[in-house]
Write a protein that holds these residues in place. Structure first.
Motif, mmCIF file in Angstrom:
data_model
loop_
_atom_site.group_PDB
_atom_site.id
_atom_site.type_symbol
_atom_site.label_atom_id
_atom_site.label_comp_id
_atom_site.label_asym_id
_atom_site.label_seq_id
_atom_site.Cartn_x
_atom_site.Cartn_y
_atom_site.Cartn_z
ATOM 1 N N LEU A 116 45.024 40.018 41.696
ATOM 2 C CA LEU A 116 43.643 39.794 41.285
ATOM 3 C C LEU A 116 43.562 38.712 40.213
ATOM 4 O O LEU A 116 42.737 37.792 40.283
ATOM 5 N N LEU A 117 44.455 38.793 39.218
ATOM 6 C CA LEU A 117 44.445 37.822 38.124
ATOM 7 C C LEU A 117 44.806 36.426 38.606
ATOM 8 O O LEU A 117 44.185 35.431 38.198
ATOM 9 N N GLU A 137 33.429 35.458 27.855
ATOM 10 C CA GLU A 137 33.489 34.386 26.872
ATOM 11 C C GLU A 137 34.710 34.539 25.971
ATOM 12 O O GLU A 137 34.995 35.618 25.456
ATOM 13 N N GLY A 138 35.436 33.456 25.808
ATOM 14 C CA GLY A 138 36.595 33.465 24.928
ATOM 15 C C GLY A 138 37.869 33.909 25.599
ATOM 16 O O GLY A 138 38.893 34.020 24.943
ATOM 17 N N THR A 139 37.848 34.208 26.886
ATOM 18 C CA THR A 139 39.058 34.626 27.596
ATOM 19 C C THR A 139 39.207 33.785 28.846
ATOM 20 O O THR A 139 38.227 33.274 29.390
ATOM 21 N N SER A 140 40.429 33.662 29.335
ATOM 22 C CA SER A 140 40.659 32.936 30.576
ATOM 23 C C SER A 140 40.499 33.877 31.756
ATOM 24 O O SER A 140 40.581 35.101 31.609
ATOM 25 N N ALA A 141 40.290 33.278 32.949
ATOM 26 C CA ALA A 141 40.037 34.082 34.143
ATOM 27 C C ALA A 141 41.194 35.012 34.460
ATOM 28 O O ALA A 141 40.994 36.120 34.961
ATOM 29 N N GLY A 142 42.427 34.566 34.180
ATOM 30 C CA GLY A 142 43.588 35.379 34.514
ATOM 31 C C GLY A 142 44.126 36.205 33.373
ATOM 32 O O GLY A 142 45.232 36.737 33.463
ATOM 33 N N SER A 143 43.341 36.374 32.322
ATOM 34 C CA SER A 143 43.843 37.100 31.149
ATOM 35 C C SER A 143 43.555 38.590 31.188
ATOM 36 O O SER A 143 44.226 39.373 30.518
ATOM 37 N N SER A 144 42.539 39.001 31.946
ATOM 38 C CA SER A 144 42.187 40.417 32.021
ATOM 39 C C SER A 144 41.534 40.720 33.358
ATOM 40 O O SER A 144 40.941 39.824 33.988
ATOM 41 N N VAL A 145 41.625 41.970 33.791
ATOM 42 C CA VAL A 145 40.994 42.382 35.045
ATOM 43 C C VAL A 145 39.484 42.229 34.939
ATOM 44 O O VAL A 145 38.809 41.825 35.897
ATOM 45 N N ALA A 148 38.681 38.618 35.448
ATOM 46 C CA ALA A 148 39.004 38.219 36.817
ATOM 47 C C ALA A 148 37.955 38.717 37.803
ATOM 48 O O ALA A 148 37.551 37.998 38.726
ATOM 49 N N LEU A 149 37.494 39.939 37.623
ATOM 50 C CA LEU A 149 36.465 40.477 38.514
ATOM 51 C C LEU A 149 35.177 39.674 38.409
ATOM 52 O O LEU A 149 34.516 39.397 39.412
ATOM 53 N N PHE A 153 33.858 37.862 41.854
ATOM 54 C CA PHE A 153 32.590 38.305 42.430
ATOM 55 C C PHE A 153 31.481 37.297 42.170
ATOM 56 O O PHE A 153 30.434 37.339 42.828
ATOM 57 N N GLY A 154 31.698 36.407 41.218
ATOM 58 C CA GLY A 154 30.752 35.326 41.027
ATOM 59 C C GLY A 154 30.983 34.180 41.987
ATOM 60 O O GLY A 154 30.064 33.431 42.321
#
Length: 256
Positions: A116-117, A137-145, A148-149, A153-154
């Motif tokens: 998923l990440l 905001e403030g996090t990368s797409a692969g840093s947390s579920v 990532a979701l 989904f966007g």
């Protein structure tokens, strides 16, 4: 529980008689509805439908009571499955609806978070600006579920995620789709703040359920179609295709 409160054989017999009586009432209600002419008034037909549903509920309750007593007294069960009470009521919406609402719920389990990440990070790398609005905001797409979701989904439509869920490290759970009849289209933005708060079960035209609890060939509650996929049939079809391809390859080799 005291001995005086324990059910007796007489209680079981009385419950069995109640089932027989409820069964007769249900059949009579069904026969009355079937015997009416096609020119009957709609309200009369609705009343007959209500009588059938009421007799159905009485029969279900009587059967459940008998089943419980039979088990308590004799440690035996009936071969009948008692329907749950969460079935939809009789349809009471317009005969020719001018508007429809489609409600959809699909459940997933995150079985492979790393997949998923990585998929979310790939989307973000290809389109950083779009991913910024979908992530946290403030996090990368692969840093947390969570992030990532939001990205996935966007980026993808719900139907595409349902088709490719394994690619995203997701496992399908239960799903349901309800089609509701309306008298007129809703005003733009009218229900967006609370989209599922005003669902009237009596306006459900049809619903389609998919769940692992259904046996092969069984329908979900109040459905007109079984959407469960027979994986064995799919595997057999795949094997047939592979056999055909192998035969073609062998024929080509012979031609050479």
């Amino acid at each position: 529980m005291s001995d005086a409160a324990q059910p007796t054989a007489a209680d079981v017999r009385a419950a069995a008689e109640a089932v027989k009586a409820a069964l007769d009432r249900h059949l009579e209600a069904v026969e009355r509805r079937a015997g009416e002419s096609g020119d009957a008034e709609q309200r009369e037909a609705a009343a007959l439908d209500s009588a059938v549903y009421a007799a159905f509920d009485e029969l279900a309750a009587a059967g459940e009571a008998y089943d419980e007593l039979l088990y308590e007294v004799y440690d035996e069960v009936t071969p009948f499955e008692i329907p749950s009470s969460d079935t939809l009521p009789a349809y009471a919406g317009p005969e020719s609806p001018s508007a429809l609402s489609v409600l959809l719920r699909r459940d997933y389990t995150v079985t492979e978070p790393h997949r998923l990440l990585s998929q979310a990070q790939r989307v973000a790398d290809l389109d950083p600006e779009a991913a910024e609005g979908d992530g946290v905001e403030g996090t990368s797409a692969g840093s947390s579920v969570h992030a990532a979701l939001g990205v996935l989904f966007g980026e993808y439509e719900a139907d595409e995620i349902a088709t490719r869920h394994k690619e995203f490290g997701l496992e399908e759970g239960d799903s349901t789709l309800w089609v509701l009849a309306g008298d007129e289209p809703s005003e733009p933005g009218e229900w967006l703040s609370a989209p599922f708060d005003q669902v009237d079960p009596e306006r459900v035209v049809c619903r389609f359920d998919v769940s692992s609890v259904f046996d092969e060939g069984d329908l979900g509650p109040d459905t007109g179609l079984d959407l469960d996929v027979d994986e064995e049939e799919e595997d057999a079809e795949d094997e047939d295709v592979e056999d055909e391809l192998e035969e073609v390859v062998l024929d080509d080799d012979r031609d050479r």
